[in-house]
Structure formats: C-alpha cells, structure tokens
Design an enzyme around this catalytic site. Sequence first.
Site, mmCIF file in Angstrom:
data_model
loop_
_atom_site.group_PDB
_atom_site.id
_atom_site.type_symbol
_atom_site.label_atom_id
_atom_site.label_comp_id
_atom_site.label_asym_id
_atom_site.label_seq_id
_atom_site.Cartn_x
_atom_site.Cartn_y
_atom_site.Cartn_z
ATOM 1 N N LEU A 19 0.814 -1.203 0.000
ATOM 2 C CA LEU A 19 0.000 0.000 0.000
ATOM 3 C C LEU A 19 0.855 1.263 0.000
ATOM 4 C CD1 LEU A 19 -2.868 -0.877 2.522
ATOM 5 C CD2 LEU A 19 -2.999 -0.797 0.027
ATOM 6 N N ASP A 61 13.726 3.009 10.350
ATOM 7 C CA ASP A 61 13.068 2.015 11.188
ATOM 8 C C ASP A 61 12.177 2.807 12.126
ATOM 9 O OD1 ASP A 61 12.263 0.220 13.111
ATOM 10 O OD2 ASP A 61 14.274 -0.527 13.576
ATOM 11 N N ASN A 88 1.950 4.248 7.432
ATOM 12 C CA ASN A 88 1.595 3.013 6.759
ATOM 13 C C ASN A 88 2.451 1.808 7.181
ATOM 14 O OD1 ASN A 88 0.539 1.357 4.339
ATOM 15 N ND2 ASN A 88 2.740 1.446 3.956
ATOM 16 N N SER A 139 -4.889 1.864 9.395
ATOM 17 C CA SER A 139 -5.274 0.842 10.354
ATOM 18 C C SER A 139 -5.579 -0.449 9.603
ATOM 19 C CB SER A 139 -6.462 1.330 11.191
ATOM 20 O OG SER A 139 -6.799 0.384 12.179
ATOM 21 N N TYR A 153 -2.119 -8.539 16.372
ATOM 22 C CA TYR A 153 -2.223 -7.565 15.294
ATOM 23 C C TYR A 153 -3.407 -6.631 15.558
ATOM 24 C CZ TYR A 153 -2.721 -5.704 10.543
ATOM 25 O OH TYR A 153 -2.822 -4.863 9.453
ATOM 26 N N LYS A 157 -3.596 -2.449 16.295
ATOM 27 C CA LYS A 157 -4.429 -1.529 15.524
ATOM 28 C C LYS A 157 -5.496 -0.866 16.398
ATOM 29 C CE LYS A 157 -2.396 -2.044 11.528
ATOM 30 N NZ LYS A 157 -1.654 -0.925 10.910
ATOM 31 N N THR A 188 -0.632 -7.342 -0.983
ATOM 32 C CA THR A 188 0.579 -6.626 -0.607
ATOM 33 C C THR A 188 1.585 -7.614 -0.031
ATOM 34 O OG1 THR A 188 0.026 -6.183 1.718
ATOM 35 C CG2 THR A 188 -0.903 -4.700 0.068
#
Length: 286
Positions: A19, A61, A88, A139, A153, A157, A188
């Site tokens: 993305l 980083d 992102n 997100s 994960y 988020k 992706t």
Amino acid sequence: MTTASGNRVWFITGASKGLGRAFTLAALEAGDRVVALARDTAPLDELVAAHEGRLLALPLDVTDRDAVFAAVARAVEHFGRLDIVVNNAGILHLGMLEEFTEAQARAQMETNFFGALWVSQAVMPHLRARGSGHILQISSIGALGGFPSNGMYSASKFALEGMSEALAMEAAAFGVKVTIVQPGGYWTDLYTTGLTATEPLEAYDPLRAELQKQWAEGSVDSDPRLAAEAVMHLVASDDPPLRLLLGSMVYDLAFDISRRRMDTWAAWEEVSRAAEHAIPAPGDPA
C-alpha cells in the site's frame, strides 16, 4: 487550508512496497512531492530516478524514535514543509495469543503502534506551525474486532485507533486533520515479507484448520491501486472523515459488528444501568 494537488508534500512510511508504494505512486502521478521511508529503500531507486527532485527516499526504522524525529527534520529541510503524513509501516504476526513470546508481542506493538506514535509526535510541531496538514493512520479490518490468530495484530491496531481519535481532537485546534483508514484485503507484501508466525501449539490445530478453510472460501483481496485512488479522494476533501473504510467486505463487516455490539448492549441494559448510582465521595461529611 487545503493545499492543491501538484503542490503537496507527502511523508509516507513503509513506502517501498504494498500500500505504501501505491500511495507513493499515486502522489507522484498527481504531481506532488514525496518523502518515501522504508527500512530498505533499494526498491525505490527506480522511482527516485524517474521522478528526479520530487521523490526523496530515506531509510527508516519507525521503532527508533530518535531516527523518526531526524527523518522528519530532514524531510522538512529538504522540501520546506509537510502536508500529508501517511503512517503506513506495519507488520503482521499471526498466532494464537497463548503462543506469543514476549519478544514477538512487543515487536508487533513497536512497529504498528509506537512507530505511528513517534511519527505523529515528530510531525505535529511542523503541522501546527503551518496551521494545516493531514495525518492518515493506516489501520486495518483487524481493528473492527479481535479475530482468532490475529489477536496481537488487532491489539496493535486498536491501540493505534484509540491514540488517533485523541490526536484528531488535539490537532483540530491547530487546523490539522486526522483520518483513520481501515482497509480490507489487498495484495501486498504484508502476507509475505511482512508476515511472521508463532510456534504453533497442537491444541489449536482444529481451530487453525477451520480458519484456513474460512480464509480459502471467503478471502477478498484487491489491487492496492484501488486503495490509493480512495486515499487521493480523501486528501482532496475539505472535510475529511475521522474514519474511512476501504472495500465492500470491510464496510459490511463494520456494520455487522456494530449491530451485534448494540444488540448485546441493549440486552444487558438493565444490568449496565444498575451498576451506576451516584454517592458522595468516600470520607465526605454526610
């Protein structure tokens, strides 16, 4: 204040692939300038050469707070300002919660939450000073709810979105806008180079098999360029939303989850309301 297309400066993390690369390409095609940041900037070399003077690629980083602040300072020095900031950069660590090591759990939060926090902190003084700007927090569908094997994960988020809602209210007084972008599935490198997994426990094998069956039957993944097109519409708006869903699947799921939550709250309304009754502060004289 809205900066016209072709005269905007973008700051995009995780810009070398997926993305992030799609956002970078869309911004360049619009005539804008881009600061593209990634751990490895080699995949951006061709774009730098093709868009001489309009694309600055910097290694970064995002988990290194000092490096983030230095990169933002370098970007502002190079292009003079920032208009659109896209958080992102992210990683996906799959596994049942019981399986996570401390290092794995912390790594998930360091990139997806703390990385975005450091960038947000670093850019705000510059955006405040100009009285404008738009921060996009990328997100995920994973922030709509917790799902088996995606727990950490989703946690990262959820944390990102809670922070971003507060940031949006804090930044509004200075003319700075914040939008939480919630994409569904896109093809992706998150599923390859950005994906790691826990050491599986045998007890979860049946659940894993069921999840793999569901994913095989119901996976919906799209071209990242479609997400980039939506983002270009978003940043062109004079009144962008706090949240933007990307994709029909995530749109429908968001409404389904919200309805189910409201139904549960309504079913337990009596218990909820009974748990509150104002009393004087302990120790106050009667």
